[in-house]
Design a protein around this motif. Structure first.
Motif, PDB file in Angstrom:
ATOM      1  N   MET A  25       0.878  -1.181   0.000  1.00 40.36           N
ATOM      2  CA  MET A  25       0.000   0.000   0.000  1.00 40.36           C
ATOM      3  C   MET A  25       0.902   1.214   0.000  1.00 40.36           C
ATOM      4  N   GLY A  26       0.501   2.197  -0.765  1.00 40.64           N
ATOM      5  CA  GLY A  26       1.367   3.352  -0.889  1.00 40.64           C
ATOM      6  C   GLY A  26       0.596   4.637  -1.074  1.00 40.64           C
ATOM      7  N   TRP A  27       1.315   5.697  -0.887  1.00 37.76           N
ATOM      8  CA  TRP A  27       0.796   7.043  -1.110  1.00 37.76           C
ATOM      9  C   TRP A  27       1.627   7.695  -2.199  1.00 37.76           C
ATOM     10  N   TYR A  28       0.948   8.287  -3.153  1.00 35.62           N
ATOM     11  CA  TYR A  28       1.562   9.003  -4.250  1.00 35.62           C
ATOM     12  C   TYR A  28       0.962  10.403  -4.278  1.00 35.62           C
ATOM     13  N   ARG A  29       1.646  11.314  -4.920  1.00 34.03           N
ATOM     14  CA  ARG A  29       1.104  12.669  -5.018  1.00 34.03           C
ATOM     15  C   ARG A  29       1.393  13.260  -6.382  1.00 34.03           C
ATOM     16  N   GLN A  30       0.532  14.179  -6.752  1.00 37.21           N
ATOM     17  CA  GLN A  30       0.701  14.864  -8.027  1.00 37.21           C
ATOM     18  C   GLN A  30       0.386  16.336  -7.833  1.00 37.21           C
ATOM     19  N   ALA A  31       1.385  17.158  -8.052  1.00 36.90           N
ATOM     20  CA  ALA A  31       1.219  18.602  -7.984  1.00 36.90           C
ATOM     21  C   ALA A  31       0.874  19.117  -9.373  1.00 36.90           C
ATOM     22  N   PRO A  32       0.251  20.289  -9.456  1.00 37.42           N
ATOM     23  CA  PRO A  32      -0.114  20.840 -10.763  1.00 37.42           C
ATOM     24  C   PRO A  32       1.095  20.956 -11.680  1.00 37.42           C
ATOM     25  N   GLY A  33       0.955  20.444 -12.894  1.00 38.08           N
ATOM     26  CA  GLY A  33       2.021  20.529 -13.872  1.00 38.08           C
ATOM     27  C   GLY A  33       3.150  19.546 -13.686  1.00 38.08           C
ATOM     28  N   LYS A  34       3.014  18.654 -12.710  1.00 34.73           N
ATOM     29  CA  LYS A  34       4.078  17.689 -12.442  1.00 34.73           C
ATOM     30  C   LYS A  34       3.540  16.269 -12.576  1.00 34.73           C
ATOM     31  N   GLN A  35       4.470  15.333 -12.724  1.00 36.65           N
ATOM     32  CA  GLN A  35       4.092  13.935 -12.794  1.00 36.65           C
ATOM     33  C   GLN A  35       3.781  13.399 -11.397  1.00 36.65           C
ATOM     34  N   ARG A  36       2.984  12.359 -11.379  1.00 37.82           N
ATOM     35  CA  ARG A  36       2.696  11.697 -10.110  1.00 37.82           C
ATOM     36  C   ARG A  36       3.972  11.045  -9.598  1.00 37.82           C
ATOM     37  N   GLU A  37       4.219  11.198  -8.302  1.00 39.39           N
ATOM     38  CA  GLU A  37       5.425  10.648  -7.714  1.00 39.39           C
ATOM     39  C   GLU A  37       5.094   9.828  -6.471  1.00 39.39           C
ATOM     40  N   SER A  38       5.957   8.865  -6.193  1.00 38.05           N
ATOM     41  CA  SER A  38       5.788   8.049  -5.007  1.00 38.05           C
ATOM     42  C   SER A  38       6.213   8.829  -3.776  1.00 38.05           C
ATOM     43  N   VAL A  39       5.412   8.759  -2.743  1.00 39.25           N
ATOM     44  CA  VAL A  39       5.728   9.412  -1.478  1.00 39.25           C
ATOM     45  C   VAL A  39       6.212   8.379  -0.461  1.00 39.25           C
ATOM     46  N   ALA A  40       5.432   7.341  -0.281  1.00 40.42           N
ATOM     47  CA  ALA A  40       5.786   6.296   0.682  1.00 40.42           C
ATOM     48  C   ALA A  40       5.028   5.024   0.326  1.00 40.42           C
ATOM     49  N   VAL A  41       5.696   3.900   0.521  1.00 43.91           N
ATOM     50  CA  VAL A  41       5.089   2.599   0.244  1.00 43.91           C
ATOM     51  C   VAL A  41       5.429   1.667   1.393  1.00 43.91           C
ATOM     52  N   ILE A  42       4.464   0.824   1.771  1.00 46.49           N
ATOM     53  CA  ILE A  42       4.702  -0.131   2.851  1.00 46.49           C
ATOM     54  C   ILE A  42       4.202  -1.496   2.424  1.00 46.49           C
ATOM     55  N   THR A  43       4.989  -2.518   2.686  1.00 45.87           N
ATOM     56  CA  THR A  43       4.614  -3.878   2.327  1.00 45.87           C
ATOM     57  C   THR A  43       3.722  -4.481   3.409  1.00 45.87           C
ATOM     58  N   SER A  44       3.172  -5.646   3.095  1.00 43.49           N
ATOM     59  CA  SER A  44       2.330  -6.326   4.077  1.00 43.49           C
ATOM     60  C   SER A  44       3.144  -6.752   5.294  1.00 43.49           C
ATOM     61  N   GLY A  45       4.458  -6.866   5.116  1.00 43.40           N
ATOM     62  CA  GLY A  45       5.326  -7.213   6.230  1.00 43.40           C
ATOM     63  C   GLY A  45       5.793  -6.022   7.037  1.00 43.40           C
ATOM     64  N   GLY A  46       5.405  -4.826   6.610  1.00 45.55           N
ATOM     65  CA  GLY A  46       5.738  -3.624   7.367  1.00 45.55           C
ATOM     66  C   GLY A  46       6.990  -2.901   6.916  1.00 45.55           C
ATOM     67  N   LEU A  47       7.576  -3.327   5.805  1.00 41.80           N
ATOM     68  CA  LEU A  47       8.764  -2.654   5.285  1.00 41.80           C
ATOM     69  C   LEU A  47       8.343  -1.405   4.528  1.00 41.80           C
ATOM     70  N   ALA A  48       8.882  -0.274   4.928  1.00 40.22           N
ATOM     71  CA  ALA A  48       8.472   1.006   4.353  1.00 40.22           C
ATOM     72  C   ALA A  48       9.616   1.669   3.604  1.00 40.22           C
ATOM     73  N   ASN A  49       9.259   2.351   2.529  1.00 43.71           N
ATOM     74  CA  ASN A  49      10.195   3.167   1.775  1.00 43.71           C
ATOM     75  C   ASN A  49       9.607   4.542   1.561  1.00 43.71           C
ATOM     76  N   TYR A  50      10.470   5.545   1.587  1.00 45.10           N
ATOM     77  CA  TYR A  50      10.019   6.926   1.486  1.00 45.10           C
ATOM     78  C   TYR A  50      10.790   7.670   0.404  1.00 45.10           C
ATOM     79  N   ALA A  51      10.127   8.638  -0.189  1.00 48.97           N
ATOM     80  CA  ALA A  51      10.833   9.567  -1.058  1.00 48.97           C
ATOM     81  C   ALA A  51      11.795  10.382  -0.203  1.00 48.97           C
ATOM     82  N   ASP A  52      12.933  10.736  -0.789  1.00 45.25           N
ATOM     83  CA  ASP A  52      13.922  11.499  -0.032  1.00 45.25           C
ATOM     84  C   ASP A  52      13.334  12.800   0.508  1.00 45.25           C
ATOM     85  N   SER A  53      12.424  13.385  -0.243  1.00 47.45           N
ATOM     86  CA  SER A  53      11.874  14.687   0.129  1.00 47.45           C
ATOM     87  C   SER A  53      10.997  14.641   1.381  1.00 47.45           C
ATOM     88  N   VAL A  54      10.572  13.452   1.781  1.00 48.83           N
ATOM     89  CA  VAL A  54       9.673  13.362   2.939  1.00 48.83           C
ATOM     90  C   VAL A  54      10.273  12.566   4.097  1.00 48.83           C
TER      91      VAL A  54
END
Length: 121
Positions: A33-62
Motif C-alpha cells: 500500500m502506498g501514497w503518491y502525489r501529483q502537484a499541478p504541472g508535475k508527474q505523479r510521484e511516489s511518497v511512501a510505500v509499505i509492504t504487508s510485512g511492514g517494510l516502508a520506503n520513502y521519497a527522499d523529500s519526505v
C-alpha cells in the motif's frame, strides 16, 4: 475493490495532517500500500510505500517528516505528515498494489480518487 481516502485539507507550513485510506471488496491480500502525489504541472510521484510485512520506503523529500503505516486486518493505510512545507501541496492518492482477490489467480493494482493537501506559507 474500492479505495477511499480521507484527511486532506489546508494547513499552514510546519503543521501536520494524517491521511487515511480504506480498501474494501473481496480482498485476499494487499501486498503493498502506498501514497503518491501529483502537484499541478508535475508527474505523479511516489511518497511512501509499505509492504504487508511492514517494510516502508520513502521519497527522499519526505524522509523524517512523513510516516506510513497500515493495518493488514482492516486493509487500511495511513500517512502521518509532519513539518509540512508548501512544496508538499498536491493531490495525494492511495494505491493498493499487487492485490489478490478471492476467486482470481491474478493480482491487481487499484487507486483511490485522491485527496487535496494544501500547505500555505
Amino acid at each position: 475493490v474500492r479505495l477511499v481516502e480521507s484527511g486532506g485539507g489546508l494547513v499552514q507550513a510546519g503543521g501536520s495532517l494524517r491521511l487515511s485510506c480504506a480498501a474494501s471488496g473481496d480482498i485476499f491480500i494487499i501486498h503493498a500500500m502506498g501514497w503518491y502525489r501529483q502537484a499541478p504541472g508535475k508527474q505523479r510521484e511516489s511518497v511512501a510505500v509499505i509492504t504487508s510485512g511492514g517494510l516502508a520506503n520513502y521519497a527522499d523529500s519526505v524522509k523524517g517528516r512523513f510516516t506510513i503505516s497500515r493495518n493488514n486486518a482492516q486493509n487500511t493505510a495511513y500517512l502521518e505528515m509532519n513539518s509540512l512545507k508548501p512544496e508538499d501541496t498536491a493531490v495525494y492518492y492511495c494505491n493498493a498494489g499487487r492485490v489478490g482477490i478471492y476467486g482470481s489467480d491474478a493480482v491487481y493494482d487499484f487507486w483511490g480518487q485522491g485527496t487535496q493537501v494544501t500547505v500555505s506559507s
